[in-house]
Design an enzyme around this catalytic site. Structure first.
Site, PDB file in Angstrom:
ATOM      1  N   HIS A  64       3.014   8.953  -6.911  1.00 28.23           N
ATOM      2  CA  HIS A  64       4.259  10.029  -6.843  1.00 28.23           C
ATOM      3  C   HIS A  64       4.687  10.043  -8.200  1.00 28.23           C
ATOM      4  CE1 HIS A  64       7.822  12.561  -5.209  1.00 28.23           C
ATOM      5  NE2 HIS A  64       6.345  13.262  -6.219  1.00 28.23           N
TER       6      HIS A  64
ATOM      7  N   HIS B 191       1.022  -1.093  -0.071  1.00 23.00           N
ATOM      8  CA  HIS B 191      -0.229  -0.189   0.165  1.00 23.00           C
ATOM      9  C   HIS B 191       0.720   1.250  -0.240  1.00 23.00           C
ATOM     10  CE1 HIS B 191      -3.411   2.821   1.413  1.00 23.00           C
ATOM     11  NE2 HIS B 191      -2.204   3.623   2.050  1.00 23.00           N
ATOM     12  N   GLU B 192       1.888   1.170   0.879  1.00 26.02           N
ATOM     13  CA  GLU B 192       2.688   2.346   1.055  1.00 26.02           C
ATOM     14  C   GLU B 192       3.528   2.512  -0.719  1.00 26.02           C
ATOM     15  OE1 GLU B 192       2.137   4.578   3.171  1.00 26.02           O
ATOM     16  OE2 GLU B 192       0.765   2.999   4.291  1.00 26.02           O
TER      17      GLU B 192
ATOM     18  N   HIS C  66       1.553   4.499  -2.928  1.00 26.24           N
ATOM     19  CA  HIS C  66       2.007   6.106  -2.644  1.00 26.24           C
ATOM     20  C   HIS C  66       2.261   6.635  -3.677  1.00 26.24           C
ATOM     21  CE1 HIS C  66      -1.363   6.679  -0.455  1.00 26.24           C
ATOM     22  NE2 HIS C  66      -0.578   6.413   0.741  1.00 26.24           N
TER      23      HIS C  66
END
Length: 238
Positions: A112, A104-105, A108
């Site tokens: 980006h 999940h991280e 991100h």
């Protein structure tokens, strides 16, 4: 007479209480799910760090570091220094929960790298939201006192405006979080060397869904707080 352009104080207070209770339940459920899946070993034997590094590599991202940060449930992606920050329980763990959170991280980080519009919009709001957060610390209560004793709504209006910006930010966060989870689950679903069974994938999906729900109730809680303080403005006596 009271001007009921918004809602009454009692209705606003009741809304805050209801959402606070729902938030408590969701937070408890999320922690329970995280604990449950943290005790389920990943069949592939990969750690959260391994999963994160593989996902970054598979997405052609080589300028993001995966590091461990102190704390519990402190996992996050930092776009400023391009780091995926994983708590020790995720970084070192070889569990289903660790793999889900790490992916999940990294979702991100992929956002980006791909210039995902909602993430860009959210990031552009951060300086304003930081100012707004500082304003709400003193304008809301002082504003209510001034409104009560002097009938001057100016300071409270500033606080409500700042709180409205914070609330908008919390709702803009929702598509960012849901998209990161979708990216993570899609990648995990296409990499059977990471999660080798359908059951593991469903458990990861469940963990991320409850994590997303914490952001939903946080946004609703912010909205309820906004309604409560705004009710003082709209229901004030002329």
């Amino acid at each position: 007479m009271m001007n009921l352009l918004f809602v009454s104080y009692n209705s606003a207070l009741l809304l805050m209480i209801v959402i606070a209770l729902v938030s408590f339940i969701v937070q408890a459920r999320f922690r329970s799910k995280f604990k449950q899946y943290s005790e389920m070993p990943l069949l592939s034997g990969l750690s959260g760090k391994d999963v994160a590094e593989r996902m970054l590599k598979d997405n052609g991202i080589y300028n993001v570091r995966v590091i461990s940060v102190e704390g519990q449930l402190t996992d996050h992606y930092n776009p400023e220094d391009k780091t995926v920050n994983l708590s020790p329980d995720v970084y070192h763990s070889r569990s289903i929960a660790a793999a889900a959170v790490a992916a999940h991280e990294c979702g991100h980080a992929v956002q980006h790298a791909r210039a995902y519009s909602w993430l860009s919009f959210r990031s552009s709001m951060v300086p304003l939201v930081n100012v707004a957060s500082t304003l709400t610390q003193w304008t809301l209560m002082i504003g209510i006192m001034l409104l009560f004793f002097t009938h001057n709504p100016f300071v409270l209006a500033i606080g409500v405006g700042a709180l409205a910006l914070i609330t908008l930010f919390s709702f803009i966060t929702l598509p960012v979080e849901f998209d990161a989870s979708n990216r993570a689950l899609a990648w995990l679903n296409n990499n059977y060397t990471i999660m080798q069974t359908r059951e593991e994938h469903e458990q990861a999906k469940d963990a991320l869904w409850w994590a997303a729900m914490t952001y939903v109730v946080a946004a609703l809680g912010s909205l309820a707080t906004l309604v409560y303080y705004a009710s003082f403005l709209f229901n004030r006596r002329d």
